[in-house]
Design a protein around this motif. Structure first.
Motif, short mmCIF file in Angstrom:
data_model
loop_
_atom_site.label_atom_id
_atom_site.label_comp_id
_atom_site.label_asym_id
_atom_site.label_seq_id
_atom_site.Cartn_x
_atom_site.Cartn_y
_atom_site.Cartn_z
N MET A 80 0.84 -1.20 0.00
CA MET A 80 0.00 0.00 0.00
C MET A 80 0.88 1.25 0.00
O MET A 80 1.85 1.33 0.74
N THR A 81 0.55 2.22 -0.85
CA THR A 81 1.33 3.45 -0.91
C THR A 81 0.95 4.38 0.24
O THR A 81 -0.08 4.21 0.90
N ALA A 82 1.82 5.38 0.49
CA ALA A 82 1.54 6.34 1.55
C ALA A 82 0.23 7.08 1.30
O ALA A 82 -0.52 7.38 2.23
N PHE A 83 -0.06 7.36 0.03
CA PHE A 83 -1.30 8.06 -0.30
C PHE A 83 -2.50 7.16 -0.06
O PHE A 83 -3.50 7.56 0.54
N ALA A 84 -2.42 5.93 -0.52
CA ALA A 84 -3.53 4.99 -0.30
C ALA A 84 -3.78 4.79 1.18
O ALA A 84 -4.93 4.65 1.61
N ASP A 85 -2.72 4.81 1.98
CA ASP A 85 -2.85 4.58 3.42
C ASP A 85 -3.62 5.69 4.11
O ASP A 85 -4.12 5.50 5.23
N LEU A 86 -3.71 6.87 3.49
CA LEU A 86 -4.47 7.96 4.08
C LEU A 86 -5.98 7.76 3.98
O LEU A 86 -6.75 8.46 4.64
N LEU A 105 -9.52 14.09 4.15
CA LEU A 105 -10.11 15.34 3.67
C LEU A 105 -9.11 15.94 2.70
O LEU A 105 -8.02 16.35 3.10
N LEU A 106 -9.47 15.96 1.42
CA LEU A 106 -8.54 16.37 0.38
C LEU A 106 -8.89 17.78 -0.11
O LEU A 106 -9.81 17.96 -0.91
N PRO A 107 -8.12 18.79 0.35
CA PRO A 107 -8.34 20.15 -0.17
C PRO A 107 -7.71 20.26 -1.55
O PRO A 107 -6.75 19.56 -1.86
N CYS A 108 -8.26 21.13 -2.37
CA CYS A 108 -7.80 21.23 -3.75
C CYS A 108 -7.22 22.61 -4.04
O CYS A 108 -7.88 23.63 -3.81
N ALA A 109 -6.00 22.62 -4.55
CA ALA A 109 -5.28 23.85 -4.85
C ALA A 109 -5.37 24.17 -6.32
O ALA A 109 -5.75 23.33 -7.14
N TRP A 110 -4.99 25.40 -6.67
CA TRP A 110 -5.03 25.81 -8.07
C TRP A 110 -3.72 26.45 -8.51
O TRP A 110 -3.54 26.77 -9.67
N ASP A 111 -2.78 26.65 -7.57
CA ASP A 111 -1.48 27.20 -7.91
C ASP A 111 -0.48 26.83 -6.82
O ASP A 111 -0.81 26.15 -5.85
N HIS A 112 0.75 27.29 -7.00
CA HIS A 112 1.82 26.97 -6.06
C HIS A 112 1.49 27.45 -4.66
O HIS A 112 1.60 26.71 -3.66
N ALA A 113 1.09 28.72 -4.54
CA ALA A 113 0.86 29.31 -3.22
C ALA A 113 -0.25 28.59 -2.46
O ALA A 113 -0.11 28.29 -1.27
N PHE A 121 -1.96 19.75 5.99
CA PHE A 121 -2.57 18.79 5.07
C PHE A 121 -1.46 17.97 4.41
O PHE A 121 -0.62 18.52 3.69
N ARG A 122 -1.48 16.67 4.64
CA ARG A 122 -0.43 15.80 4.10
C ARG A 122 -0.63 15.52 2.62
O ARG A 122 0.33 15.18 1.92
N ALA A 123 -1.86 15.64 2.15
CA ALA A 123 -2.16 15.42 0.73
C ALA A 123 -2.96 16.60 0.21
O ALA A 123 -3.79 17.17 0.93
N VAL A 124 -2.69 16.96 -1.03
CA VAL A 124 -3.37 18.09 -1.68
C VAL A 124 -3.77 17.64 -3.08
O VAL A 124 -3.00 16.99 -3.78
N GLY A 125 -5.00 18.00 -3.46
CA GLY A 125 -5.44 17.74 -4.82
C GLY A 125 -5.38 19.01 -5.64
O GLY A 125 -4.98 20.07 -5.16
N PHE A 127 4.13 17.43 0.18
CA PHE A 127 2.79 16.85 0.34
C PHE A 127 2.59 15.84 -0.77
O PHE A 127 3.34 15.81 -1.76
N LEU A 128 1.60 14.99 -0.60
CA LEU A 128 1.25 14.01 -1.63
C LEU A 128 0.25 14.66 -2.58
O LEU A 128 -0.76 15.20 -2.15
N LEU A 129 0.54 14.59 -3.86
CA LEU A 129 -0.24 15.31 -4.86
C LEU A 129 -1.12 14.38 -5.67
O LEU A 129 -0.65 13.42 -6.28
#
Length: 268
Positions: A1-7, A15-23, A33-37, A72-74
């Motif tokens: 199992m990958t680190a992302f799957a383990d979340l 809870l996956l927050p979603c970004a739209w740019d670098h900042a 947040f360990r993972a970002v979409g 973070f995991l993307l």
């Protein structure tokens, strides 16, 4: 199992927050947040392009290149893979994996289920390490037919999907049924009018996506601040200091190395 799957845990959904740019991505990571979409709407709107019509392939890949080495995991929202050709979708997924993405979200747009299943299988073959989140839009843009939803989800799981996503589904009984039926994580889209996060956890949901909500909220806050200023009011709500935003990144900033202090300037 990958680190992302383990979340994707029972009882404590990702809870996956979603970004739209670098900042936006790095700010979310700095807030724990360990993972970002990514949000396809945010990427498209920021570039002046339409969402959901395969117009942002280059912009999506460019953003993944910017974020793939972040702390973070993307997971990348790739619309329908930016092509109807499964092999081309597989090649795009391989490019995402090469720049550091660990997940991909693929939506069917209520198009042919067999075609979407073929895309999923192609991604599994081309980029075996990517977590494939297979989305059906039967509730998001269709009539929400339970039988059709089940047919599609079963086909996508059979094709190799690691997770199943049903945005627009808010009925607790139906959510609980789907979460219990499948042996892979069920993902739903957060809805202000739907079940709260704790309730979704109790129902067996293992991933809750935020979608374009943060981007739309950011635009709303900017418009509200501009309206306050025009009316002679001090804008309300939190405003990150200039230095805090400037420190979020930028090429050439080595980890642990501080930048020279800028000359004093007045900034919001």
């Amino acid at each position: 199992m990958t680190a992302f799957a383990d979340l994707h845990r029972a009882g404590a959904p990702l809870l996956l927050p979603c970004a739209w740019d670098h900042a936006s991505a790095f700010a979310l990571a700095e807030h724990g947040f360990r993972a970002v979409g990514t949000t396809s709407l945010g990427v498209a709107a920021a570039a002046g392009l339409p969402d959901g019509v395969s117009a942002t392939r280059d912009e999506t890949l460019r953003l993944a290149l910017t974020l793939g080495s972040g702390p973070f995991l993307l997971s990348v929202d790739a619309e329908g893979g930016f092509s109807d050709d499964p092999d081309e979708v597989g090649r795009f997924a391989r490019e995402l994996a090469a720049v550091g993405a660990v997940g991909i979200n693929l939506e069917d747009g209520t198009g042919p289920a067999d075609r979407h299943a073929a895309k999923i299988a192609a991604v599994r073959s081309a980029a075996p390490g990517l977590f494939v989140n297979a989305r059906t839009d039967t509730y998001w843009s269709g009539d929400g037919d339970p039988a059709e939803t089940m047919r599609r989800l079963e086909a996508y799981r059979e094709a190799g999907a690691d997770g199943l996503f049903v945005p627009g589904l808010t009925d607790p009984a139906r959510i609980g049924y789907l979460a219990a039926h499948f042996d892979v994580p069920l993902n739903v889209l957060y809805s202000p009018g739907g079940p709260a996060l704790a309730h979704l956890a109790d129902l067996g949901v293992r991933r809750v996506s935020v979608g374009s909500l943060l981007y739309r909220r950011a635009l709303g806050a900017a418009l509200a601040a501009a309206a306050d200023l025009r009316s002679g009011r001090v804008p309300g709500g939190p405003t990150p200091p200039y230095g805090e935003v400037a420190a979020l990144g930028g090429p050439g900033r080595a980890p642990g190395v501080s930048r020279p202090a800028p000359r004093a300037r007045t900034r919001w």
